[in-house]
Write a protein that holds these residues in place. Structure first.
Motif, PDB file in Angstrom:
ATOM      1  N   PHE A  58       0.826  -1.210   0.000  1.00  0.00           N
ATOM      2  CA  PHE A  58       0.000   0.000   0.000  1.00  0.00           C
ATOM      3  C   PHE A  58       0.861   1.261   0.000  1.00  0.00           C
ATOM      4  N   ASP A  59       2.133   1.117   0.355  1.00  0.00           N
ATOM      5  CA  ASP A  59       2.977   2.314   0.510  1.00  0.00           C
ATOM      6  C   ASP A  59       3.206   3.052  -0.800  1.00  0.00           C
ATOM      7  N   GLN A  60       3.468   2.297  -1.867  1.00  0.00           N
ATOM      8  CA  GLN A  60       3.805   2.973  -3.110  1.00  0.00           C
ATOM      9  C   GLN A  60       2.597   3.694  -3.733  1.00  0.00           C
ATOM     10  N   PRO A  61       1.415   3.076  -3.750  1.00  0.00           N
ATOM     11  CA  PRO A  61       0.250   3.838  -4.206  1.00  0.00           C
ATOM     12  C   PRO A  61       0.032   5.096  -3.366  1.00  0.00           C
ATOM     13  N   MET A  62       0.236   4.975  -2.056  1.00  0.00           N
ATOM     14  CA  MET A  62       0.023   6.138  -1.183  1.00  0.00           C
ATOM     15  C   MET A  62       1.012   7.253  -1.485  1.00  0.00           C
ATOM     16  N   TRP A  63       2.195   6.840  -1.865  1.00  0.00           N
ATOM     17  CA  TRP A  63       3.212   7.819  -2.233  1.00  0.00           C
ATOM     18  C   TRP A  63       2.713   8.635  -3.435  1.00  0.00           C
ATOM     19  N   ALA A 104      -7.205  -5.701   3.080  1.00  0.00           N
ATOM     20  CA  ALA A 104      -7.620  -5.276   4.425  1.00  0.00           C
ATOM     21  C   ALA A 104      -7.836  -3.762   4.495  1.00  0.00           C
ATOM     22  N   ARG A 105      -7.308  -3.004   3.543  1.00  0.00           N
ATOM     23  CA  ARG A 105      -7.463  -1.532   3.546  1.00  0.00           C
ATOM     24  C   ARG A 105      -8.764  -1.086   2.870  1.00  0.00           C
ATOM     25  N   LYS A 106      -9.452  -2.016   2.200  1.00  0.00           N
ATOM     26  CA  LYS A 106     -10.603  -1.647   1.367  1.00  0.00           C
ATOM     27  C   LYS A 106     -11.759  -1.023   2.155  1.00  0.00           C
ATOM     28  N   ALA A 143     -10.578  13.533   4.871  1.00  0.00           N
ATOM     29  CA  ALA A 143     -10.760  12.086   4.652  1.00  0.00           C
ATOM     30  C   ALA A 143      -9.410  11.365   4.715  1.00  0.00           C
ATOM     31  N   CYS A 144      -8.378  11.972   4.127  1.00  0.00           N
ATOM     32  CA  CYS A 144      -7.032  11.364   4.185  1.00  0.00           C
ATOM     33  C   CYS A 144      -6.628  11.191   5.655  1.00  0.00           C
ATOM     34  N   LEU A 145      -6.780  12.260   6.418  1.00  0.00           N
ATOM     35  CA  LEU A 145      -6.351  12.218   7.823  1.00  0.00           C
ATOM     36  C   LEU A 145      -7.127  11.154   8.601  1.00  0.00           C
ATOM     37  N   ALA A 146      -8.437  11.098   8.342  1.00  0.00           N
ATOM     38  CA  ALA A 146      -9.285  10.149   9.081  1.00  0.00           C
ATOM     39  C   ALA A 146      -8.887   8.703   8.779  1.00  0.00           C
ATOM     40  N   CYS A 147      -8.561   8.428   7.512  1.00  0.00           N
ATOM     41  CA  CYS A 147      -8.220   7.041   7.180  1.00  0.00           C
ATOM     42  C   CYS A 147      -6.874   6.657   7.799  1.00  0.00           C
ATOM     43  N   HIS A 148      -5.966   7.595   7.877  1.00  0.00           N
ATOM     44  CA  HIS A 148      -4.674   7.269   8.502  1.00  0.00           C
ATOM     45  C   HIS A 148      -4.860   6.916   9.983  1.00  0.00           C
ATOM     46  N   VAL A 149      -5.785   7.608  10.624  1.00  0.00           N
ATOM     47  CA  VAL A 149      -6.067   7.277  12.029  1.00  0.00           C
ATOM     48  C   VAL A 149      -6.746   5.909  12.097  1.00  0.00           C
TER      49      VAL A 149
HETATM   50  C1  HEC Z   1      -7.247   3.105   3.540  1.00  0.00           C
HETATM   51  C2  HEC Z   1      -7.278   4.424   4.110  1.00  0.00           C
HETATM   52  C3  HEC Z   1      -6.400   5.498   3.540  1.00  0.00           C
HETATM   53  C4  HEC Z   1      -6.807   6.568   2.789  1.00  0.00           C
HETATM   54  C5  HEC Z   1      -8.218   6.890   2.309  1.00  0.00           C
HETATM   55  C6  HEC Z   1      -5.637   7.392   2.582  1.00  0.00           C
HETATM   56  N1  HEC Z   1      -4.530   6.803   3.129  1.00  0.00           N
HETATM   57 FE1  HEC Z   1      -2.609   7.462   2.967  1.00  0.00          FE
HETATM   58  N2  HEC Z   1      -1.938   5.816   3.918  1.00  0.00           N
HETATM   59  C7  HEC Z   1      -2.729   4.784   4.409  1.00  0.00           C
HETATM   60  C8  HEC Z   1      -1.890   3.756   4.972  1.00  0.00           C
HETATM   61  C9  HEC Z   1      -2.364   2.464   5.601  1.00  0.00           C
HETATM   62  C10 HEC Z   1      -0.564   4.196   4.816  1.00  0.00           C
HETATM   63  C11 HEC Z   1       0.711   3.440   5.240  1.00  0.00           C
HETATM   64  C12 HEC Z   1       1.076   2.466   4.118  1.00  0.00           C
HETATM   65  C13 HEC Z   1       1.972   1.337   4.546  1.00  0.00           C
HETATM   66  O1  HEC Z   1       2.291   1.215   5.724  1.00  0.00           O
HETATM   67  O2  HEC Z   1       2.314   0.519   3.655  1.00  0.00           O
HETATM   68  C14 HEC Z   1      -0.633   5.496   4.157  1.00  0.00           C
HETATM   69  C15 HEC Z   1       0.477   6.255   3.818  1.00  0.00           C
HETATM   70  C16 HEC Z   1       0.422   7.502   3.192  1.00  0.00           C
HETATM   71  C17 HEC Z   1       1.575   8.290   2.814  1.00  0.00           C
HETATM   72  C18 HEC Z   1       3.045   7.897   3.012  1.00  0.00           C
HETATM   73  C19 HEC Z   1       3.496   7.070   1.794  1.00  0.00           C
HETATM   74  C20 HEC Z   1       4.987   6.847   1.734  1.00  0.00           C
HETATM   75  O3  HEC Z   1       5.421   5.669   1.868  1.00  0.00           O
HETATM   76  O4  HEC Z   1       5.715   7.829   1.520  1.00  0.00           O
HETATM   77  C21 HEC Z   1       1.112   9.428   2.227  1.00  0.00           C
HETATM   78  C22 HEC Z   1       1.933  10.573   1.639  1.00  0.00           C
HETATM   79  C23 HEC Z   1      -0.324   9.341   2.234  1.00  0.00           C
HETATM   80  N3  HEC Z   1      -0.708   8.164   2.823  1.00  0.00           N
HETATM   81  C24 HEC Z   1      -1.155  10.307   1.690  1.00  0.00           C
HETATM   82  C25 HEC Z   1      -2.529  10.210   1.622  1.00  0.00           C
HETATM   83  C26 HEC Z   1      -3.390  11.231   1.042  1.00  0.00           C
HETATM   84  C27 HEC Z   1      -2.930  12.569   0.478  1.00  0.00           C
HETATM   85  C28 HEC Z   1      -4.663  10.754   1.120  1.00  0.00           C
HETATM   86  C29 HEC Z   1      -5.927  11.412   0.702  1.00  0.00           C
HETATM   87  C30 HEC Z   1      -6.063  11.887  -0.664  1.00  0.00           C
HETATM   88  C31 HEC Z   1      -4.589   9.429   1.728  1.00  0.00           C
HETATM   89  N4  HEC Z   1      -3.284   9.136   2.023  1.00  0.00           N
HETATM   90  C32 HEC Z   1      -5.683   8.611   1.926  1.00  0.00           C
HETATM   91  C33 HEC Z   1      -4.112   4.724   4.374  1.00  0.00           C
HETATM   92  C34 HEC Z   1      -4.942   5.630   3.717  1.00  0.00           C
END
Ligand code: HEC
Length: 173
Positions: A58-63, A104-106, A143-149
């Protein structure tokens, strides 16, 4: 004497052939050094295992999502609402591809961002009204913040990308 030399030569050749044979019989070591890390792999199972590892979790998509979120901010600053919408669509695709790999993140992704919130924010951007578009940006950020929590990574919220606000609000801070 002659027979002795012949035997030695013969034994020598056997050793030589054996040594060459061992060299040929160890292609595994050679293959690991090749740049054709998929086409030269010995089986499809090895290929898929390598691809799966390479494509990460999940890290790379989040990046990518983080980069695109910042691009939305830049787009709104120049009233480029079409570009903001474009990145918002790509964020949805990227998160869906992310939970293809990490199912599990879905549940939280759908409940917190990709459901009604995604639609609302998209309409905010499509409205082309700057104030409403910035409201959409704030909704997305929340929404981003809430999902991280919800996903137990609250430390993700303490980074520069989440200190981006509508310009007017930034000036008054
Ligand atoms: C499923 C809920 C979820 C949503 C919605 C979500 N995130 Fe995340 N995000 C995560 C998780 C879980 C991680 C840690 C990934 C890991 O540990 O592999 C993460 C990690 C990140 C990272 C760090 C990635 C890295 O490796 O450098 C960033 C930046 C980020 N999110 C941005 C966002 C932004 C911006 C949004 C909103 C547009 C968002 N996220 C929405 C769950 C979410």
């Amino acid at each position: 004497m002659k027979a002795g030399i012949l035997i030695k030569t013969w034994i020598g050749s056997i050793f030589l052939m054996a040594a060459v044979g061992i060299g040929v019989a160890q292609p595994g070591k050679e293959k690991q050094a090749t740049t054709h890390w998929l086409t030269d792999a010995e089986s499809n199972s090895t290929r898929f295992t390598r691809l799966q590892r390479y494509l990460r979790g999940f890290d790379q998509p989040m990046w990518e999502v983080g980069e695109r979120f910042e691009s939305i901010y830049e787009a709104l600053r120049r009233d480029n609402f079409a570009l903001a919408s474009y990145h918002w669509s790509k964020i949805r695709t990227t998160i869906q591809n992310g939970y293809l790999k990490r199912p599990a993140r879905k549940a939280n992704a759908d409940a917190i961002l990709l459901g009604s919130t995604w639609e609302t924010v998209d309409r905010d951007f499509q409205s082309k009204d700057p104030a409403r578009a910035w409201t959409g940006f704030a909704r997305a950020r929340a929404a981003c913040l809430a999902c991280h929590v919800a996903e137990s990574v609250p430390f993700m919220n303490n980074q520069p990308v989440f200190e981006l606000y509508a310009p007017s609000r930034k000036e008054t801070q």
